[in-house]
Motif scaffolding. Structure first.
Motif, PDB file in Angstrom:
ATOM      1  N   PRO A  49       0.823  -1.212   0.000  1.00  0.00           N
ATOM      2  CA  PRO A  49       0.000   0.000   0.000  1.00  0.00           C
ATOM      3  C   PRO A  49       0.851   1.253   0.000  1.00  0.00           C
ATOM      4  N   ARG A  50       0.329   2.296  -0.638  1.00  0.00           N
ATOM      5  CA  ARG A  50       1.000   3.577  -0.608  1.00  0.00           C
ATOM      6  C   ARG A  50      -0.003   4.628  -0.164  1.00  0.00           C
ATOM      7  N   VAL A  51       0.486   5.673   0.416  1.00  0.00           N
ATOM      8  CA  VAL A  51      -0.383   6.722   0.936  1.00  0.00           C
ATOM      9  C   VAL A  51      -0.620   7.768  -0.140  1.00  0.00           C
ATOM     10  N   ILE A  52      -1.885   8.123  -0.351  1.00  0.00           N
ATOM     11  CA  ILE A  52      -2.228   9.223  -1.237  1.00  0.00           C
ATOM     12  C   ILE A  52      -2.597  10.407  -0.365  1.00  0.00           C
ATOM     13  N   THR A  53      -1.891  11.482  -0.494  1.00  0.00           N
ATOM     14  CA  THR A  53      -2.137  12.656   0.334  1.00  0.00           C
ATOM     15  C   THR A  53      -3.373  13.394  -0.139  1.00  0.00           C
ATOM     16  N   SER A  54      -3.880  14.278   0.702  1.00  0.00           N
ATOM     17  CA  SER A  54      -5.051  15.066   0.323  1.00  0.00           C
ATOM     18  C   SER A  54      -4.741  15.948  -0.874  1.00  0.00           C
ATOM     19  N   GLN A  55      -3.456  16.392  -1.000  1.00  0.00           N
ATOM     20  CA  GLN A  55      -3.094  17.212  -2.150  1.00  0.00           C
ATOM     21  C   GLN A  55      -3.218  16.415  -3.437  1.00  0.00           C
ATOM     22  N   GLN A  56      -2.819  15.136  -3.395  1.00  0.00           N
ATOM     23  CA  GLN A  56      -2.946  14.304  -4.577  1.00  0.00           C
ATOM     24  C   GLN A  56      -4.407  14.029  -4.900  1.00  0.00           C
ATOM     25  N   LEU A  57      -5.205  13.789  -3.852  1.00  0.00           N
ATOM     26  CA  LEU A  57      -6.610  13.508  -4.075  1.00  0.00           C
ATOM     27  C   LEU A  57      -7.344  14.720  -4.632  1.00  0.00           C
ATOM     28  N   ASP A  58      -6.776  15.918  -4.469  1.00  0.00           N
ATOM     29  CA  ASP A  58      -7.383  17.100  -5.045  1.00  0.00           C
ATOM     30  C   ASP A  58      -7.318  17.073  -6.570  1.00  0.00           C
ATOM     31  N   SER A  59      -6.515  16.199  -7.108  1.00  0.00           N
ATOM     32  CA  SER A  59      -6.425  16.071  -8.552  1.00  0.00           C
ATOM     33  C   SER A  59      -7.543  15.165  -9.046  1.00  0.00           C
ATOM     34  N   ASP A  60      -8.531  15.754  -9.726  1.00  0.00           N
ATOM     35  CA  ASP A  60      -9.627  14.949 -10.249  1.00  0.00           C
ATOM     36  C   ASP A  60      -9.122  13.904 -11.234  1.00  0.00           C
ATOM     37  N   GLU A  61      -8.116  14.273 -11.994  1.00  0.00           N
ATOM     38  CA  GLU A  61      -7.605  13.347 -13.006  1.00  0.00           C
ATOM     39  C   GLU A  61      -7.100  12.061 -12.376  1.00  0.00           C
ATOM     40  N   LEU A  62      -6.334  12.184 -11.305  1.00  0.00           N
ATOM     41  CA  LEU A  62      -5.820  11.005 -10.606  1.00  0.00           C
ATOM     42  C   LEU A  62      -6.956  10.200 -10.009  1.00  0.00           C
ATOM     43  N   LEU A  63      -7.882  10.866  -9.341  1.00  0.00           N
ATOM     44  CA  LEU A  63      -8.998  10.193  -8.696  1.00  0.00           C
ATOM     45  C   LEU A  63      -9.837   9.424  -9.701  1.00  0.00           C
ATOM     46  N   LEU A  64     -10.197  10.071 -10.806  1.00  0.00           N
ATOM     47  CA  LEU A  64     -11.031   9.428 -11.814  1.00  0.00           C
ATOM     48  C   LEU A  64     -10.292   8.290 -12.502  1.00  0.00           C
ATOM     49  N   ARG A  65      -8.991   8.466 -12.708  1.00  0.00           N
ATOM     50  CA  ARG A  65      -8.211   7.402 -13.346  1.00  0.00           C
ATOM     51  C   ARG A  65      -8.194   6.146 -12.483  1.00  0.00           C
ATOM     52  N   SER A 149     -18.594  17.902 -12.160  1.00  0.00           N
ATOM     53  CA  SER A 149     -17.350  17.458 -11.530  1.00  0.00           C
ATOM     54  C   SER A 149     -17.603  16.943 -10.123  1.00  0.00           C
ATOM     55  N   ALA A 150     -18.452  17.615  -9.365  1.00  0.00           N
ATOM     56  CA  ALA A 150     -18.756  17.194  -8.000  1.00  0.00           C
ATOM     57  C   ALA A 150     -19.401  15.813  -7.989  1.00  0.00           C
ATOM     58  N   ALA A 151     -20.341  15.583  -8.898  1.00  0.00           N
ATOM     59  CA  ALA A 151     -20.998  14.275  -8.971  1.00  0.00           C
ATOM     60  C   ALA A 151     -20.015  13.196  -9.396  1.00  0.00           C
ATOM     61  N   ARG A 152     -19.117  13.527 -10.295  1.00  0.00           N
ATOM     62  CA  ARG A 152     -18.101  12.552 -10.729  1.00  0.00           C
ATOM     63  C   ARG A 152     -17.139  12.208  -9.592  1.00  0.00           C
ATOM     64  N   ARG A 153     -16.809  13.211  -8.756  1.00  0.00           N
ATOM     65  CA  ARG A 153     -15.965  12.920  -7.590  1.00  0.00           C
ATOM     66  C   ARG A 153     -16.664  11.972  -6.630  1.00  0.00           C
ATOM     67  N   LEU A 154     -17.935  12.229  -6.386  1.00  0.00           N
ATOM     68  CA  LEU A 154     -18.702  11.348  -5.507  1.00  0.00           C
ATOM     69  C   LEU A 154     -18.702   9.915  -6.045  1.00  0.00           C
ATOM     70  N   LEU A 155     -18.944   9.768  -7.325  1.00  0.00           N
ATOM     71  CA  LEU A 155     -18.942   8.442  -7.933  1.00  0.00           C
ATOM     72  C   LEU A 155     -17.576   7.783  -7.793  1.00  0.00           C
ATOM     73  N   ALA A 156     -16.518   8.537  -8.034  1.00  0.00           N
ATOM     74  CA  ALA A 156     -15.171   7.979  -7.952  1.00  0.00           C
ATOM     75  C   ALA A 156     -14.857   7.489  -6.546  1.00  0.00           C
ATOM     76  N   HIS A 157     -15.171   8.303  -5.541  1.00  0.00           N
ATOM     77  CA  HIS A 157     -14.909   7.892  -4.159  1.00  0.00           C
ATOM     78  C   HIS A 157     -15.737   6.673  -3.771  1.00  0.00           C
ATOM     79  N   ALA A 158     -16.993   6.654  -4.189  1.00  0.00           N
ATOM     80  CA  ALA A 158     -17.851   5.524  -3.844  1.00  0.00           C
ATOM     81  C   ALA A 158     -17.379   4.242  -4.532  1.00  0.00           C
TER      82      ALA A 158
END
Length: 358
Positions: A49-65, A149-158
């Motif tokens: 496992p690796r840690v993803i920081t909150s700064q990285q999670l702020d990147s929608d591109e990374l989250l969605l990928r 974008s907000a709805a896509r973030r919710l979907l990605a996290h879920a």
């Protein structure tokens, strides 16, 4: 020297055996900071496992990928879960009603998850679901792509949070449930299709299509493929992954509008995408009731506290959804309704047990 050769001969094959016989790991992103992620491996090697920081999670591109890589089907041996996703700018004033809805029996706790997207620039009282706020929340404004974008973030996290999430329900802070959790769960968990309003040839549709400019949507979204629908929908896991994986259609709806009076991208992107990608996988109606017979500056009717009662709930339950192409022979029940004012929480709680959740 002989001892060294002996160690190499024994340990190297053993290490290789251990590498290729280790069990697969499948760990998801937590909605609470910090988030931990292990990508599912197609081989049998262990990925630490690796840690993803909150700064990285702020990147929608990374989250969605990352979310686009999840399995589109839930684990067959685990119960299907409902992902309730609240898109809000402030607190959730109707949270006490939702708490009753979720806690009718202890068995339900393994059948749902809650995710909340808030505007980090606004004052937010955490309340009952404060620990379910997704860490990558950003400001979202009406008539802009930020709501998409907000709805896509919710979907990605879920998608990343729980592989058992099967249906993904987008809700507003003014939404209420219209039935018990049991009724809602059985309705959605038994469906193989998404519920999303997909309407064709609506009044003013061409102006909405051309809101970014007369040719801005071409060639990816020709006018005959453009669709309109409610902002609030329920998507299957495969469709949720389709949304977070989309680049082509999103690139068009992510453009700024030149005409604000016809710019409602959150009502266009999702129905257009699913119509173009998988219309047969959708029931072309929303399960969230809303009354547009009364409009206030582009907002639907808001029910006042004096209107809340058993008759209103029964009326909303018995209403017939508006279907797009191919769905008019169905008779689905509305599961949710909006808009209810924060001041209506007391009368809602008064009828919760005997009317709403019965």
């Amino acid at each position: 020297m002989l001892a060294l050769y002996f160690i190499l001969l024994v340990c190297v094959p053993l290490a290789i055996i251990m590498t290729f016989t280790a069990p697969r790991l499948a760990i998801t992103v937590s909605v609470n900071q910090p988030a931990f992620l292990v990508i599912q491996n197609s081989s049998k090697t262990i990925t630490p496992p690796r840690v993803i920081t909150s700064q990285q999670l702020d990147s929608d591109e990374l989250l969605l990928r990352q979310a686009s890589k999840v399995n589109p089907k839930p684990p067959p041996k685990l119960p299907k879960k409902l992902a309730f996703m609240f898109l809000t700018t402030t607190s959730l004033p109707l949270a006490p009603l939702w708490e009753l809805f979720f806690n009718q029996t202890s068995d339900h706790k393994s059948l749902y998850n809650v995710y909340v997207h808030v505007d980090p620039t606004q004052k937010y009282k955490p309340g009952l679901f404060g620990n379910r706020i997704i860490p990558s929340s950003k400001p979202a404004y009406r008539r802009t792509p930020t709501l998409i974008s907000a709805a896509r973030r919710l979907l990605a996290h879920a998608l990343l949070d729980d592989p058992s999430n099967y249906m993904f329900i987008l809700l507003s802070p003014s939404c209420i449930p219209l039935h018990s959790f049991n009724f809602t769960y059985k309705t959605l968990a038994s469906s193989a299709k998404s519920f999303i309003e997909i309407l064709n040839n609506e009044p003013g549709w061409h102006d909405r299509w051309a809101a970014r400019g007369p040719y801005a949507m071409l060639p990816e979204v020709p006018p005959e493929e453009f669709r309109i629908g409610s902002q609030f929908w329920t998507l299957t896991r495969s469709h949720a992954r389709m949304v977070v994986s989309d680049v082509e259609i999103w690139s068009k709806f992510n453009k700024p509008c030149v005409r604000k009076d016809t710019c409602y991208p959150e009502e266009h992107y999702f129905p257009t995408l699913l119509h173009m990608r998988d219309p047969q996988g959708c029931v072309s109606a929303t399960l969230t009731h809303v009354d547009w017979s009364v409009s206030d500056h582009g907002h639907p009717r808001t029910y006042k506290p004096s209107e809340v009662g058993a008759k209103l709930i029964q009326k909303l339950r018995s209403a017939t959804p508006r279907y797009g192409d191919g769905g008019r022979t169905r008779k689905d029940s509305f599961l949710f309704a909006r808009k209810f004012s924060p001041a209506g929480i007391n009368p809602l709680m008064n009828i919760a047990q005997n009317v709403i959740l019965s």
